[in-house]
Design an enzyme around this catalytic site. Sequence first.
Site, short mmCIF file in Angstrom:
data_model
loop_
_atom_site.label_atom_id
_atom_site.label_comp_id
_atom_site.label_asym_id
_atom_site.label_seq_id
_atom_site.Cartn_x
_atom_site.Cartn_y
_atom_site.Cartn_z
N PHE A 112 -9.37 3.82 -15.01
CA PHE A 112 -8.87 5.09 -14.73
C PHE A 112 -9.03 5.20 -13.28
O PHE A 112 -10.02 5.20 -12.70
CB PHE A 112 -9.46 6.39 -15.46
N CYS A 147 -6.44 3.44 -1.44
CA CYS A 147 -6.67 2.34 -0.71
C CYS A 147 -8.21 2.34 -0.27
O CYS A 147 -8.70 0.98 -0.30
CB CYS A 147 -5.88 2.01 0.50
N ALA A 198 4.91 -16.45 13.73
CA ALA A 198 4.95 -17.65 13.44
C ALA A 198 3.90 -18.74 13.58
O ALA A 198 3.97 -19.85 13.77
CB ALA A 198 6.31 -18.24 14.58
N GLY A 244 -10.47 20.72 -9.00
CA GLY A 244 -11.57 19.92 -9.45
C GLY A 244 -11.93 19.11 -8.34
O GLY A 244 -12.36 18.95 -7.37
N GLY A 245 -11.67 17.63 -8.99
CA GLY A 245 -11.61 16.43 -8.05
C GLY A 245 -10.64 16.44 -6.82
O GLY A 245 -10.69 15.66 -6.07
N GLU A 248 0.42 -18.65 8.42
CA GLU A 248 1.45 -18.42 7.34
C GLU A 248 1.61 -19.44 6.33
O GLU A 248 1.87 -19.15 4.86
CB GLU A 248 2.91 -18.47 7.98
N PHE A 306 8.07 -15.63 7.00
CA PHE A 306 9.18 -15.58 7.62
C PHE A 306 10.48 -16.23 6.91
O PHE A 306 11.27 -16.97 7.51
CB PHE A 306 9.16 -16.21 9.29
N ARG A 312 14.86 -19.96 8.86
CA ARG A 312 13.46 -20.44 8.19
C ARG A 312 13.69 -20.77 6.75
O ARG A 312 13.11 -21.82 6.39
CB ARG A 312 12.43 -19.74 8.78
N GLU A 335 5.90 -6.97 14.40
CA GLU A 335 6.61 -7.78 15.35
C GLU A 335 7.60 -7.18 16.16
O GLU A 335 7.78 -7.32 17.26
CB GLU A 335 6.83 -9.22 14.61
N ASP A 385 -3.91 8.77 -18.98
CA ASP A 385 -4.85 7.84 -19.84
C ASP A 385 -5.59 8.59 -21.05
O ASP A 385 -5.54 7.78 -21.89
CB ASP A 385 -5.80 6.93 -19.03
C1 LIG Z 1 -4.66 7.28 -6.88
C2 LIG Z 1 -4.96 7.76 -8.11
C3 LIG Z 1 -5.10 7.29 -9.16
C4 LIG Z 1 -4.92 8.02 -10.33
N1 LIG Z 1 -5.29 7.06 -11.60
C5 LIG Z 1 -5.15 7.69 -12.81
C6 LIG Z 1 -5.22 6.90 -13.88
O1 LIG Z 1 -5.26 5.81 -13.74
N2 LIG Z 1 -5.09 7.55 -15.24
C7 LIG Z 1 -4.84 8.91 -15.20
O2 LIG Z 1 -4.63 9.57 -16.29
N3 LIG Z 1 -4.82 9.66 -13.93
C8 LIG Z 1 -4.95 9.09 -12.83
N4 LIG Z 1 -4.68 9.74 -11.72
C9 LIG Z 1 -4.48 11.22 -11.82
C10 LIG Z 1 -5.85 12.07 -11.71
O3 LIG Z 1 -6.84 11.73 -11.14
C11 LIG Z 1 -6.11 12.57 -12.97
O4 LIG Z 1 -5.03 13.29 -13.59
C12 LIG Z 1 -7.72 13.49 -12.92
O5 LIG Z 1 -8.10 13.59 -14.09
C13 LIG Z 1 -7.56 14.85 -12.31
O6 LIG Z 1 -8.56 15.34 -12.33
P1 LIG Z 1 -9.14 16.07 -10.91
O7 LIG Z 1 -10.32 16.97 -11.31
O8 LIG Z 1 -8.89 15.58 -9.87
O9 LIG Z 1 -7.84 17.52 -10.92
P2 LIG Z 1 -7.56 18.29 -9.79
O10 LIG Z 1 -6.28 17.49 -9.09
O11 LIG Z 1 -8.68 19.08 -9.05
O12 LIG Z 1 -6.56 19.31 -10.74
C14 LIG Z 1 -5.40 18.57 -11.63
C15 LIG Z 1 -4.85 20.00 -12.38
O13 LIG Z 1 -6.04 20.56 -13.16
C16 LIG Z 1 -6.04 21.99 -13.01
N5 LIG Z 1 -7.59 22.27 -13.29
C17 LIG Z 1 -8.72 21.43 -12.72
N6 LIG Z 1 -9.63 22.03 -13.47
C18 LIG Z 1 -9.32 22.86 -14.25
C19 LIG Z 1 -9.96 23.95 -15.36
N7 LIG Z 1 -11.34 23.87 -15.40
N8 LIG Z 1 -9.16 24.62 -15.96
C20 LIG Z 1 -7.78 24.71 -15.84
N9 LIG Z 1 -7.13 24.02 -14.98
C21 LIG Z 1 -7.99 23.04 -14.09
C22 LIG Z 1 -5.84 22.09 -11.70
O14 LIG Z 1 -5.49 23.22 -11.38
C23 LIG Z 1 -4.67 21.17 -11.26
O15 LIG Z 1 -3.41 21.91 -11.67
C24 LIG Z 1 -4.72 9.10 -10.61
C25 LIG Z 1 -4.65 9.90 -9.31
C26 LIG Z 1 -4.66 9.50 -8.15
C27 LIG Z 1 -4.55 10.15 -6.96
S1 FES Z 2 -6.82 6.75 2.84
FE1 FES Z 2 -6.21 5.44 1.23
S2 FES Z 2 -7.66 6.10 -0.22
FE2 FES Z 2 -8.08 7.68 1.28
#
Ligand SMILES: Cc1cc2nc3c(=O)[nH]c(=O)nc-3n(C[C@H](O)[C@H](O)[C@H](O)COP(=O)(O)OP(=O)(O)OC[C@H]3O[C@@H](n4cnc5c(N)ncnc54)[C@H](O)[C@@H]3O)c2cc1C
Ligand code: FES
Length: 1489
Positions: free
Chosen positions: A492, A68, A1231, A407-408, A1420, A1064, A1030, A952, A515
């Site tokens: 992505f 969000c 309302a 990672g992320g 509304e 409503f 309604r 509400e 993806d």
């Molecule tokens: C709101 C949301 C939307 C998303 N949308 C998409 C999307 O549109 N398309 C899509 O494909 N994915 C999507 N994802 C999934 C995710 O974002 C992806 O898979 C992303 O690439 C994960 O990367 P990260 O670095 O955040 O991984 P992390 O969460 O940090 O790790 C994921 C996994 O990878 C492992 N890992 C990380 N680095 C290494 C490394 N160097 N060696 C070995 N293992 C490792 C971790 O141990 C863990 O198991 C989404 C996730 C969220 C929360």
């Molecule tokens: S609280 Fe929704 S993206 Fe973090």
Amino acid sequence: MASDLENHAAFSALAHVIHSFEEDTLHFYLNGSRVDIANPNPNWTLLDFIRSQHGLKGTKLGCGEGGCGACTVVLQTVDARQNGRIKHLSVNACLFPLVGVIGKHVITVEGLGNVEHPHPLQERIAKLHGSQCGFCTPGIVMSLYAVIRNAYDPVMGVFSLSDHEVEMNGHLDGNLCRCTGYKPILQAARTFITEDLKGRLAAGPLMKDAKISIDEQELRSFPYSSESRSDEIPIVKSNGSCGRPGGCCRDRQKLETLTTTNNGSPGTESSLETSCDGRGLFSSTPSSRGSTTSDGENIATEESKIPIAGATYARPVKSRESNLAGAEGIKAQTSLDALPPEHGDGVPQFSFSPYVPQTELVFPPRLRKLPKSAVCYGDSKKIWLRPINLQQLLDIKQAFPSAKLVGGASEVQVEVRFKNAPFAVSVYVSDVQELQTIHLPEKEEELQSMTDFVIGANAPLTEVESACKVLYAKLGPRASVLEAARKQLRYFAGRQIRNVASLAGNVATASPISDMNPVLMAAGATVTAQSKQAGVFRLPISTFFVAYRTTSLPEDAVITSISIPIPSSGAREVLKAYKQAKRKDDDIAIVTAAFRVRLDSRGFVEDTCLAYGGMAPMTVCAKETMRAICGKQWQDSRTLDEALRSLQKEFDLRFGVPGGMATYRKTLSLSLFFRFWHEVVVDLKLGHVDTNLITEIHRSISSGTRDNFNPHEQRVVGKQIPHLSALKQNTGEAEYVDDIPHQERELYGALVMSKKAHAKILGVDWRPAFDAGAVGYVDKHSIPKAANVWGSIVKDEPFFAEEEVLCHGQPIGMVYAETSLKAQAAARAVHVDYDDLPVILTIDEAIEAKSFFKHGKELKKGSALNDSMDEAFKCCDRIFEGTTRIGGQEHFYLETNAALVIPSKEDGSMEVWSSTQNTMETQEFVAQVTGVPSNRINARVKRMGGAFGGKESRSVQIACILAIAAKKERRPMRCMLNRDEDMMTTGQRHPVQVRWKVGTTSDGRLIALDADVYNNAGYSQDMSGAVMDRCCTHLENCYEIPHVHIRGHVCKTNTHSNTAFRGFGGPQGMFAAESYMTAVAEGLNIPIDELRTKNLYKEGDLTPFLQKIDEDWHIPMLIEQTRKESAYNERLANVEDFNAQNKWKKRGIAMIPTKFGLSFATAVHLNQAGASVKIYADGSILLHHGGTEMGQGLHTKMVQVAAQELGVPADAIYVQDTTSYQVANASPTAASSGSDLNGMAVKNACDQLNERLKPYREKYGYSAPMKTIAHGAYLDRVNLTANGYWKMPKIGYQWGNYDVKTVKPMYYYFTQGVAVSEVELDLLTGDHTVLRTDIKMDVGRSINPAIDYGQIEGAFVQGQGLYTMEETLWDRNGLLATRGPGTYKIPGFSDIPQEFNVSFLQGVPWNHLRSIQSSKGIGEPPLFLGASVFFALRSALVSARKDNNLQEYLALDSPATAERLRLAVGDNLLKLGTVMPEKGEKNFFIAVA
Ligand SMILES: Cc1cc2nc3c(=O)[nH]c(=O)nc-3n(C[C@H](O)[C@H](O)[C@H](O)COP(=O)(O)OP(=O)(O)OC[C@H]3O[C@@H](n4cnc5c(N)ncnc54)[C@H](O)[C@@H]3O)c2cc1C
Ligand code: FES
Ligand code: FES
């Protein structure tokens, strides 16, 4: 090192590694202040930390899953790739691990500005109405802030930014707003660029042709460029620049000595660095430097002696001794949070603080000097390790192979939060330099001979995306794989995730709907990994994925890089990627694919790879098909046919396949390949194809107007005053329930919720919760049985489940603990034993089982009155029958339900802060459960982060449960529901099914309507009966039908209890009306617009509830004006032309009217309101009324009403909150009647005061300021407090009274409107875009047009979501499957109409309107107009179906998701892709309408 760590189970294995980790302290900066936290809570995300700090509540928790953007903060950091340039990353603080902030500067919304000195961006969004409830606002501010800061080029000293860049390149795709409809936010961003950055923007083609030039700019400035072109921007050398826009002393290589000073910051040992040239880090006051203006709006003005703002107050004088001169002295001066525009020549001139880039927060120089060190901290349950080089990382993995790499954290944190994965040892790898490298060739020869593109495992995806773009631009078509990767990465997740997530994370997760994995697979990529034991080794991606979310990567190994092969120049190879999701931006794929083909010189397939996601439990190749087409001539259509037939066999999805949508997924697998085949033909110049077959739906930058003409404008009323809290919301100062400071001894609650949809509770073992940190537990045993029941209309719902649970998510008990994290862990530990009972989920199942709540209301008109509908139908030339279904809708207010209950030591009284629309019910039920009279309970609301009806009644439950616990413990209790809890427990818009029969004449006159209307109430009644009322009373929309019999049925099921939601039941009823109108028009072969016009009500007609249409009936006029202004007729003809010429894209246009009845229709007692107005002796005025502020601007409008009535400036009036101690028995704010009811009550109080002040006005003069008048009155002992009251006259409909003479009106008046929407639909995928929408509303004489425009735009977009995108689905066990932003999609920035025009009806007298200031309720009514998109899409489909020779009527249910749209096209691909159920086989998900 913390000693507790030694008790961790993994400690001994890791001891030798940990030993070499020097630090357990995180060093970073927060809003310019230094922070050093030793051994922080290892479970904390960045958001947990930020929100634990005093004064930093601007960063919000909206979902906790990265969906969000409410939690967006900016990380200011050094970009090693850009030679030390400072970059600004927007990130989701809710996912980001706290350990990741080491060495970075965290900027939250508070770091930008405050109400006194807002950042110009904050000010713009506030003044240009981009913030309603404000809960999303700080996150959006931060995303935009990152864009602006990154746009600064320190060498050139200019910003490279355009509105195209902001809107089209995904910077805002990770932010959601449920209120505004996004348009004003984009407008604010646009004017920031054109006005604030004026003169500082990069000149030249960049601004002339934004699209092309931005891309060019990116290519030119990307730091990897190997060759130096003469026009290339020089690479910034590492110079220690602080990143200050407008010029750091080091940007031009001047090194100066850095100085530092200390500045205390709560809870941290902190320091405020000065910038490198010695000036302070924080902004000087920009507002003191003059202002810029934005004059895009146009309203008439009226001079008045009393200013609209600028109130002054007298000193308090308590006795006759003081003379009135004392009253002239100024004690204090306030101003509106956001002052209204000034007027010149009828055009409002907004005054904005100028942007002074030099005052932006800089990168603290001290951070540059911070040594990079390995960090370890934790406790006996969880250890965090932050290695800084690969060697350390490999050591960790060798010592403890199951250590979780992070990672992320975009996957990992979701698993922690929602799957409760403990990850006892977590290793943050994003600071390991070796994993960040993106290797790009430096020299031209290298470029030409390049065979692989090597991407560091944990390089952020945004950087991978940029690198792909740059490299593709240099390598051209042979590197189509890079363009395919870029395209996938653009869509992505959201920007905040892409800024930190990695390719390794994507690959290692092995999600079947990843993806990037199909792209890597199609390209034949290789994963390079390393472990201590095996050294460096390579794993081909083709064998990497071995099962669902399982890879061949050894447990002790680390992915170090991923290599993507690049074909040699001259290769006839094409690789393309595709993704289809429910929403284009920030959504996980339904099917995702990447296809590669290499042809020989004769055009025969030499090699191919067709990789798919979403078609199997892991990313797979269509191997049979690949084999089948190898060696075949590509452009031979038989190759295409063979491939499609082969794919059809290869992806033999079952009807009930996990994830559902079998036919859609299969059809997509074919359609995407079909598109690819044609694209290859074009790319390799093998022939000509229809270009709109190969182009995907793209939107362009949005535009639009508000007519901004208000001839009824008065001194204050009618002015476009920005929402009074807008600046507070933009700066993060606005307080919501969870932002209220921690109370002494406060505890936090977490619900124990049913995991069964219908079952007997055999036993609850809550003892394990105490081992997990609970302080206490409450359930049905904690209150008398008689008190354990509630309900808005009928008390039929227990607060805590009794013997049975009736819905998944129903509260069974509540655990409380010292912190929210502990409480949630403890709640999970509670064990409940169930015995399953039969489950009813859908309306059809309820009808079959006769599972209804008592309702029995009917509407009868004409022949129905004497039970002779059959006779009426006999007189009809044609009879049409059908069933219309419309699904539910989640409110998705950004702030989930929350409450804070503070018990007093005395008399059982309690203060209940609740995110509620309904102070009265909150007060009453808290009194009930705590066993005290209502007068001991003060229910209070400052503001809500959106509500839309969802607060509400349902808000009462959590407030009461907390009150039970607060009473028991005599301690304050707080809870804010998690997003999934909120979605599971608090109900949604009612799914509705209408079984209708309509009789007409052959020329299209409606004669008779007979309908059974069913809504899915869920497990309790809540307000379902009233919603049904309604719905039934809107089942004719704007059309006169002489004979009507409508019966409402309220279905009892085992879903959550559905509740009020904007409209409503009205939007469901009117949707059914337009559906049967469509059926009639097509059946009679009459243009739908003609049919509508023919049957529109006329003055004097009677509705099915026998209310006379009065002379304020403006729909015919609205239709005509809209038709003209939107050029409807011409565009209709253009659409027909377009459709005649295009086979694969179709357009549709629809004009839809709405009439919405205003009043609490059948709960007549709710049509009353109270207000309290107090004038203090200094002339300042305190206003309370019964209405609550949820973003709709009610307080702003009420202040305008009071200011107008009392003849004072608007800022003389203050509304602090809504409190049941000030206004008794307040009706819920619902309302659309908030302004009507409370406005009249406020006026009534003001009338009383004016009467009392009359002598003083006569004495001191009518233009004397209030401070003089009030003071004089006070000294004469005049009561300056007045309670206002109003009850709505005229209404009082009684069900069952069919006597036209005696039956009272159901509604006080009707708000009316018309919308025209035009759409374009991609027939291959079901994707669409809204090309243009024009709305015209009859809002009466608007109290505040800016607020009303905002309500119209916001409601429309919400309606658009309801009818096209938002789909609620359940699994077979009755668990809501769509319970977060990941699975439930609301419209985002790029879903709004590309051109979006809103105007008000002008030039009518409203003779019958007796509302406050003759305004109309607006919250509304416009929502239903979102259906214009639905019906435009349907008409596009009809054209497609004609092409495909499909004659039968298309019964299209709502929402018209991409899936539904695609499945209605009726083409051959669909026929190939259709999956039929085996006997007894059911869909994986259930829609319950
Ligand atoms: C709101 C949301 C939307 C998303 N949308 C998409 C999307 O549109 N398309 C899509 O494909 N994915 C999507 N994802 C999934 C995710 O974002 C992806 O898979 C992303 O690439 C994960 O990367 P990260 O670095 O955040 O991984 P992390 O969460 O940090 O790790 C994921 C996994 O990878 C492992 N890992 C990380 N680095 C290494 C490394 N160097 N060696 C070995 N293992 C490792 C971790 O141990 C863990 O198991 C989404 C996730 C969220 C929360
Ligand atoms: S609280 Fe929704 S993206 Fe973090
Ligand atoms: S203002 Fe955006 S969610 Fe309310």
